[in-house]
Motif scaffolding. Structure first.
Motif, PDB file in Angstrom:
ATOM      1  N   LEU A 179       0.823  -1.212   0.000  1.00 46.02           N
ATOM      2  CA  LEU A 179       0.000   0.000   0.000  1.00 46.02           C
ATOM      3  C   LEU A 179       0.857   1.261   0.000  1.00 46.02           C
ATOM      4  O   LEU A 179       0.541   2.238  -0.679  1.00 46.02           O
ATOM      5  CB  LEU A 179      -0.938   0.010   1.204  1.00 46.02           C
ATOM      6  N   SER A 232       0.945   4.017  -3.071  1.00 42.35           N
ATOM      7  CA  SER A 232       0.694   5.424  -2.802  1.00 42.35           C
ATOM      8  C   SER A 232       1.826   6.302  -3.327  1.00 42.35           C
ATOM      9  O   SER A 232       1.585   7.327  -3.967  1.00 42.35           O
ATOM     10  CB  SER A 232       0.523   5.633  -1.292  1.00 42.35           C
ATOM     11  N   CYS A 281       1.714   6.441  -7.127  1.00 40.97           N
ATOM     12  CA  CYS A 281       0.635   7.307  -7.630  1.00 40.97           C
ATOM     13  C   CYS A 281       1.045   8.769  -7.562  1.00 40.97           C
ATOM     14  O   CYS A 281       0.762   9.543  -8.478  1.00 40.97           O
ATOM     15  CB  CYS A 281      -0.653   7.075  -6.836  1.00 40.97           C
ATOM     16  N   TRP A 282       1.698   9.168  -6.485  1.00 47.35           N
ATOM     17  CA  TRP A 282       2.155  10.550  -6.380  1.00 47.35           C
ATOM     18  C   TRP A 282       3.260  10.843  -7.392  1.00 47.35           C
ATOM     19  O   TRP A 282       3.289  11.923  -7.993  1.00 47.35           O
ATOM     20  CB  TRP A 282       2.646  10.853  -4.971  1.00 47.35           C
TER      21      TRP A 282
END
Length: 154
Positions: free
Chosen positions: A104, A108, A111-112
């Motif tokens: 996870l 994350s 994605c950033w």
């Protein structure tokens, strides 16, 4: 196949043939049931994963006792066998929980990073061709009253 490894570590034999297939099937069914559960929080996930692994360990051990004909006395559970199955379930549950959390975190971060890596600059506005500096034809609106407005000569 942590069930088979824990079983062999505590003095049992490694399963082979149909016993190994049955243990794999039992563990896969428990894993599929657990995969459908929606859990919130790391503590709940760890508890559910460890509980599912303990259930799979117990059912897998019973499958090995029945299928392979092990005779450890009673249901085939000795203190060392129970400790090996419990330790295997807790260690594997902790490892799975940590890997899920790190997954996870990585998703994350990626994605950033994707936001910055794929950010495109606005394309420049298309340029209009420059108007010629010399005018070859005059606009009718700018023409003086002489010329086309006069009545025909003939």
């Amino acid at each position: 196949m942590i069930t088979s490894g824990a079983h062999a570590a505590a003095g049992g034999t490694l399963p082979a043939g149909s016993a190994l297939l049955l243990v794999g099937l039992v563990c896969a069914v428990v894993g599929a049931i657990l995969a459908g559960a929606v859990l919130d929080g790391r503590g709940a996930r760890f508890t559910a994963i460890t509980g599912g692994l303990l259930t799979a360990q117990a059912l897998g051990h019973l499958t090995l006792v029945v299928a392979a004909g092990h005779h450890h006395g009673g249901l085939g559970v000795t203190w060392s066998m129970a400790a090996a199955h419990l330790a295997g379930a807790v260690l594997l549950g902790a490892a799975i929980s940590v890997v899920e959390y790190l997954y996870l975190v990585c998703v994350s971060v990626l994605c950033w990073l994707r936001l910055f890596a794929t950010a495109r600059r606005q394309p420049a506005a298309p340029r209009r061709p420059a108007e010629p500096r010399q005018s070859f034809a005059q606009s009718v609106l700018w023409a003086s009253g002489l010329g086309m407005r006069a009545p025909p000569l003939a």
